[in-house]
Write a protein that holds these residues in place. Structure first.
Motif, PDB file in Angstrom:
ATOM      1  N   VAL A  61       0.981  -1.233   0.222  1.00 29.92           N
ATOM      2  CA  VAL A  61      -0.189   0.095  -0.291  1.00 29.92           C
ATOM      3  C   VAL A  61       0.572   1.210   0.441  1.00 29.92           C
ATOM      4  O   VAL A  61       1.558   1.643   0.982  1.00 29.92           O
ATOM      5  CB  VAL A  61      -0.816   0.083   0.808  1.00 29.92           C
ATOM      6  CG1 VAL A  61      -2.065   1.571   0.928  1.00 29.92           C
ATOM      7  CG2 VAL A  61      -1.833  -1.228   0.870  1.00 29.92           C
ATOM      8  N   GLY A  62       0.966   2.031  -1.505  1.00 30.44           N
ATOM      9  CA  GLY A  62       1.542   3.156  -0.963  1.00 30.44           C
ATOM     10  C   GLY A  62       0.803   4.278  -1.810  1.00 30.44           C
ATOM     11  O   GLY A  62       0.921   5.032  -2.548  1.00 30.44           O
ATOM     12  N   SER A  86       2.797  -1.323   3.708  1.00 25.31           N
ATOM     13  CA  SER A  86       2.437   0.484   3.468  1.00 25.31           C
ATOM     14  C   SER A  86       4.421   1.320   3.719  1.00 25.31           C
ATOM     15  O   SER A  86       5.427   0.866   3.921  1.00 25.31           O
ATOM     16  CB  SER A  86       2.384   1.134   5.315  1.00 25.31           C
ATOM     17  OG  SER A  86       2.197   3.064   5.201  1.00 25.31           O
ATOM     18  N   GLU A 104      -4.498   0.741  -1.648  1.00 30.19           N
ATOM     19  CA  GLU A 104      -5.448   0.927  -0.529  1.00 30.19           C
ATOM     20  C   GLU A 104      -6.916   0.532  -0.656  1.00 30.19           C
ATOM     21  O   GLU A 104      -7.380  -0.636  -0.065  1.00 30.19           O
ATOM     22  CB  GLU A 104      -5.391   2.368  -0.194  1.00 30.19           C
ATOM     23  CG  GLU A 104      -4.724   3.079   0.697  1.00 30.19           C
ATOM     24  CD  GLU A 104      -4.999   4.179   1.476  1.00 30.19           C
ATOM     25  OE1 GLU A 104      -6.556   4.737   0.700  1.00 30.19           O
ATOM     26  OE2 GLU A 104      -4.891   5.049   2.218  1.00 30.19           O
ATOM     27  N   GLU A 120      -0.458  -5.804   5.846  1.00 31.55           N
ATOM     28  CA  GLU A 120       0.048  -4.709   4.869  1.00 31.55           C
ATOM     29  C   GLU A 120       1.307  -3.787   5.042  1.00 31.55           C
ATOM     30  O   GLU A 120       1.815  -4.286   6.493  1.00 31.55           O
ATOM     31  CB  GLU A 120      -0.629  -3.059   5.829  1.00 31.55           C
ATOM     32  CG  GLU A 120      -0.679  -2.032   5.003  1.00 31.55           C
ATOM     33  CD  GLU A 120      -1.523  -0.858   5.369  1.00 31.55           C
ATOM     34  OE1 GLU A 120      -0.925   1.183   5.744  1.00 31.55           O
ATOM     35  OE2 GLU A 120      -2.032  -0.601   6.224  1.00 31.55           O
ATOM     36  N   GLU A 127       5.983   5.249   1.901  1.00 31.91           N
ATOM     37  CA  GLU A 127       5.492   6.027   2.066  1.00 31.91           C
ATOM     38  C   GLU A 127       5.304   6.680   0.505  1.00 31.91           C
ATOM     39  O   GLU A 127       5.438   6.508  -0.408  1.00 31.91           O
ATOM     40  CB  GLU A 127       6.721   7.111   2.296  1.00 31.91           C
ATOM     41  CG  GLU A 127       6.867   8.516   2.569  1.00 31.91           C
ATOM     42  CD  GLU A 127       7.914   9.056   2.877  1.00 31.91           C
ATOM     43  OE1 GLU A 127       8.336  10.199   2.534  1.00 31.91           O
ATOM     44  OE2 GLU A 127       8.900   8.705   3.433  1.00 31.91           O
ATOM     45  N   TRP A 128       3.611   7.099   0.286  1.00 27.11           N
ATOM     46  CA  TRP A 128       3.238   8.136  -0.318  1.00 27.11           C
ATOM     47  C   TRP A 128       4.730   8.859  -0.669  1.00 27.11           C
ATOM     48  O   TRP A 128       5.068   9.717  -0.236  1.00 27.11           O
ATOM     49  CB  TRP A 128       1.683   9.265  -0.610  1.00 27.11           C
ATOM     50  CG  TRP A 128       1.148   8.111  -0.115  1.00 27.11           C
ATOM     51  CD1 TRP A 128       1.201   6.959   0.533  1.00 27.11           C
ATOM     52  CD2 TRP A 128      -0.139   8.416  -0.437  1.00 27.11           C
ATOM     53  NE1 TRP A 128      -0.633   6.005   1.057  1.00 27.11           N
ATOM     54  CE2 TRP A 128      -1.150   7.212  -0.239  1.00 27.11           C
ATOM     55  CE3 TRP A 128      -0.739   8.921  -1.136  1.00 27.11           C
ATOM     56  CZ2 TRP A 128      -2.436   7.354   0.135  1.00 27.11           C
ATOM     57  CZ3 TRP A 128      -2.811   9.462  -0.999  1.00 27.11           C
ATOM     58  CH2 TRP A 128      -3.034   8.189  -0.587  1.00 27.11           C
TER      59      TRP A 128
END
Length: 385
Positions: free
Chosen positions: A84-85, A107, A90, A105, A109-110
């Protein structure tokens, strides 16, 4: 003269011949004639996926294919590693939860791509991971994930590799068989440059083995039904498809075959390079890390003191160019330029020129022509321009 130029990450502009194809008379979707259309379209779809596997067209958005991918392999309690980025990573996790799966998940960083070693670490630490989901191209952040490298890791584990190529297929390198992808999904309205409303999915033999053992919780997206109908001679879809959209999809794929998939990907890479050069020349800052930048969409940080209404509103209302805003916590903080589908140097030059004038109007001290010059220099340095 006031037609809006769509420079968003989908839907994209559709070629006139595709629109014309969509206007053909409706035929019986259970007829031999439609069966041939479906067969041709599915075969070209597999060519674009670059796989020996069969492909299946679904009347629905890319999200329908995402749900088909997860809903046919996940039962209650099954563990799924969701990378999920961004918004669409998501979404894969939310679909996993909707079908009773247990998400793990990872995760990211966007603005950054996933580190393949982090995937390996979780697969080593967690037992019984049934599938790994990843979004190749996160349109929400302008990031392309390294699906080839992640695929090399996943193949050493007893987990299916599920990849969303909704906004990358036809615009970036996607080799389903070469990357070890078990389930790959895409949508019609992005790089394929067909109207919205169609999705496609392809599954490996390993994926079908899992599908056959899984009690699916989806009815319309039950892939066993798609396979059964697709195996008929002539092939059919299990439920009534959008006949008109199938016409359009076939014609859009014909255009890709004529251009050549490799050439099409190169064109997208050039558009991405030129867009980023133009944006940087105007003193704007990209959101995605350079080594993770997408081939099909560029996310740009909103300049200080400028609102989304000022920036995108001026581009839309004065220059008739539609850009995309930010999503989730990036809303108002970034804007996005889509350069996918039938986009060429002409649209990139037009967009950067309008962006220059918009910034000038908003009070920025820039020299008009610098962004356009950077775009031109990029293309002039390419022999195929």
């Amino acid at each position: 003269m006031y037609e809006t130029l769509l420079m968003i990450p989908g839907p994209t502009r559709v070629a006139p011949r595709v629109l014309k194809a969509m206007s053909e008379n409706i035929v019986n979707h259970r007829s031999a004639l439609f069966g041939e259309i479906l067969k041709d379209t599915n075969e070209m779809m597999s060519e674009v996926f670059q796989t020996e596997n069969d492909s299946y067209l679904i009347t629905g958005s890319g999200t329908a294919a995402m749900e088909a991918a997860v809903g046919n392999i996940v039962e209650k309690g099954d563990k799924v590693l969701n990378i999920v980025g961004g918004k669409f990573g998501e979404r894969f996790m939310q679909i996993t939860e909707a079908h009773g799966g247990s998400p793990t998940e990872l995760s990211v960083e966007w603005g950054h791509a996933v580190n393949p070693e982090d995937v390996k670490y979780i697969l080593d630490e967690e037992e019984d991971i049934k599938a790994v989901t990843i979004v190749h191209n996160e349109t929400s952040t302008g990031v392309a994930n390294p699906i080839d490298e992640v695929g090399k890791i996943v193949k050493d584990y007893d987990a299916l590799y599920v990849v969303d190529t909704v906004s990358s297929l036809g615009g970036d390198d996607v080799f389903v068989d070469g990357y070890g992808i078990d389930i790959c999904v895409t949508g019609s309205q992005k790089c394929l440059a067909a109207p919205p409303g169609m999705a496609a999915i392809t599954l490996s033999d390993d994926a079908w083995n899992v599908v056959d053992k899984t009690e699916t919780s989806t009815y319309y997206l039950n892939m066993k039904k798609y396979r059964k109908s697709g195996d008929k001679v002539p092939p059919e879809t299990p439920y009534t498809p959008s006949v008109s959209l199938m016409y359009a999809m076939r014609e859009a794929l014909n255009i890709i075959m004529e251009e050549g998939l490799e050439e099409r990907v190169i064109r997208h890479k050039m558009a991405a390079k030129a867009t980023r050069a133009g944006v940087k020349a105007l003193g704007l800052e990209l959101f995605a890390q350079d080594d993770a930048a997408s081939n099909t969409v560029t996310a740009i940080k909103m300049p200080e003191g400028v609102t989304d209404k000022d920036m995108r509103g001026t581009m839309r209302n004065k220059y008739h160019i539609e850009l995309a805003g930010g999503q989730d916590h990036l809303k108002g903080n970034v804007f996005r330029i889509g350069h996918m589908g039938n986009i060429t140097h002409r649209e990139i030059l037009t967009t950067i020129s309008a962006l220059e004038m918009t910034l000038k109007e908003l009070g920025f001290n820039i020299a008009l022509g610098e962004g356009v010059a950077a775009v031109a220099d990029t293309y002039l340095g390419c022999k195929s321009f």
